[in-house]
Enzyme design. Structure first.
Site: not given
Ligand code: RNT
Ligand code: ZN
Length: 410
Positions: A220, A251, A254, A278, A286
């Site tokens: 992140k 993600d 992120h 994700h 985010d």
């Molecule tokens: C947080 C991350 C993480 C969460 C979930 C709930 O910034 O994205 O993955 O959103 O695990």
């Molecule tokens: Zn996530």
């Protein structure tokens, strides 16, 4: 679907039936936490760890019964192969201390998944908890704190392995920690060394069956209250995952807002044979908005198809909007993920590649734009029909009815 549609795609060398088959086999992991604003069943109260939900739409699920009832409603409208992505806070039965959450606490979920032929994925919950001292967990200077979360994750390996064994399909355990600092750090390396050591202890803590499960680490760039430094950065986890032969999780919310996450996918596949996601939608930050069928999402789906990575990827969704009907949010986002993959599967990549490799960039641009107006919507409706699912408009009406009959009565 009109008969002509298949012919239209055939002219580009695309087999519509094959695309539909591939789409149906692609597993999407649905995040249960969209249905209750990442609350879980521990009654832990406030959501902490740099993430936030906003909104107060009525009828939020408050327990296992309500959450699975809502999930069942959502599943009626999400075609294809599905998994459910769980967090430790969704433990059921007699609630135990976070560090003690193990397979026993997820038996009900396994029974639920079995009955519906779903897969399960798992996430240790390393947020919303007092053992995050000063917002730090696996990178904490306090050994007691680190050990608490190491234990939680080792138990998580056992839960994930149980999911895979019981359900006969691969499972992912994804580790995300919120550790970071609000202001300029005095020491950047120390916390990262400690995180590395903690992760090693987790991986050495239980010999899980690598053939049936994977472990991923999620990076992140920043979170609320931890704007200046995130211990688990992208570079940290890229190197960690490569050296430990585990999986990276990207993600899409992120990274810096102008960074193209889709562009990272091929770079990753040049060195890794699997990857986890994700899929989210950041709006300025985010923010975890519901997935829209926008260019960013399409770009990710296109890369997954071009890299022949649909079967080598763990595709999970990650967003939480509390300001609209939560079931509709889950369904609309999941349908958009599938629509994007469908469009990617209906794209003549070979023609495009050939044009690029023969320096015909005009052809590339022309073709990229030309295919945008092909009748993929008819193929989507056919996909829904094949699985006895209603179209988008009917889906909305049905969820509105559920809202009136069930949610508003809670
Ligand atoms: C947080 C991350 C993480 C969460 C979930 C709930 O910034 O994205 O993955 O959103 O695990
Ligand atoms: Zn996530």
């Amino acid at each position: 679907m009109r008969k002509e549609v298949k012919k239209i795609y055939q002219a580009y060398g695309i087999d519509v039936n094959a695309a539909l088959r591939k789409l149906k086999e692609t597993k999407i992991s649905l995040h249960c936490w969209q249905l209750d604003d990442v609350q879980g069943f521990e009654s832990s109260g406030k959501l902490t760890g740099g993430i936030q939900t906003t909104g107060n739409f009525p009828g939020k699920a408050r327990n296992f019964k309500e959450l699975t009832q809502d999930l069942d409603e959502a599943l009626k409208f999400i075609p294809g192969s599905k998994k459910i992505n769980l967090h430790a806070i969704y433990q059921t039965g007699k609630i135990v201390e976070r560090s003690e959450v193990g397979p026993e606490q997820f038996k009900e979920w396994v029974a639920y998944a079995k009955e519906r032929a779903l897969g399960l994925d798992y996430n240790p919950t390393i947020f919303s908890h007092p053992m995050l001292v000063d917002g730090l967990s696996l990178s904490s200077p306090d050994e007691k704190v680190r050990n608490y979360w190491i234990k939680h994750c080792i138990n998580g390996l056992k839960i994930t392995e149980m999911f895979a064994k019981e359900l006969g399909q691969k499972s992912l355990m994804n580790i995300w920690i919120p550790d970071g600092l609000k202001d300029t750090p005095a020491d950047r390396l120390g916390p990262r060394e400690r995180l590395k050591e903690s992760l090693d202890k987790i991986l050495d803590g239980y010999k899980y069956d690598k053939r049936i499960m994977d472990v991923s680490v999620e990076s992140k760039v920043f979170g609320i209250g931890v704007e200046s430094y995130t211990v688990g950065s992208n570079e940290f986890y890229l190197n960690y995952a490569a050296s430990r032969k585990i999986c990276c999780l990207l993600d899409t919310g992120h990274f810096h807002p102008t960074e193209n996450v889709a562009d990272k996918i091929s770079s990753m596949f040049a060195f890794y044979n699997k990857l986890a996601f994700h899929v989210s939608r950041p709006v300025r930050w985010d923010s975890d908005h519901v997935l829209k069928l926008n260019d960013d999402l399409q770009d990710v789906a296109d890369e997954l198809v071009k890299c022949d990575a649909l079967k080598r990827s763990y595709i999970g969704l990650d967003y939480f909007d509390a300001s609209i009907n939560r079931i509709a949010a889950l369904v609309i986002g999941a349908r958009n993920m599938e629509k994007a993959i469908l469009r990617a599967l209906l794209t003549p990549w070979q023609l495009l590649k050939n044009a690029q490799d023969s320096y015909d960039h005009t052809r590339v641009l022309a073709l990229q734009e030309e295919i945008k107006t092909l009748p993929w919507g008819e193929v989507w409706d056919e996909y829904l029909k094949q699985q006895d699912m209603v179209n988008d408009a009917q889906m909305f009406e049905a969820i509105k009815k559920y809202e009136k009959d069930v949610l508003l009565k809670r």
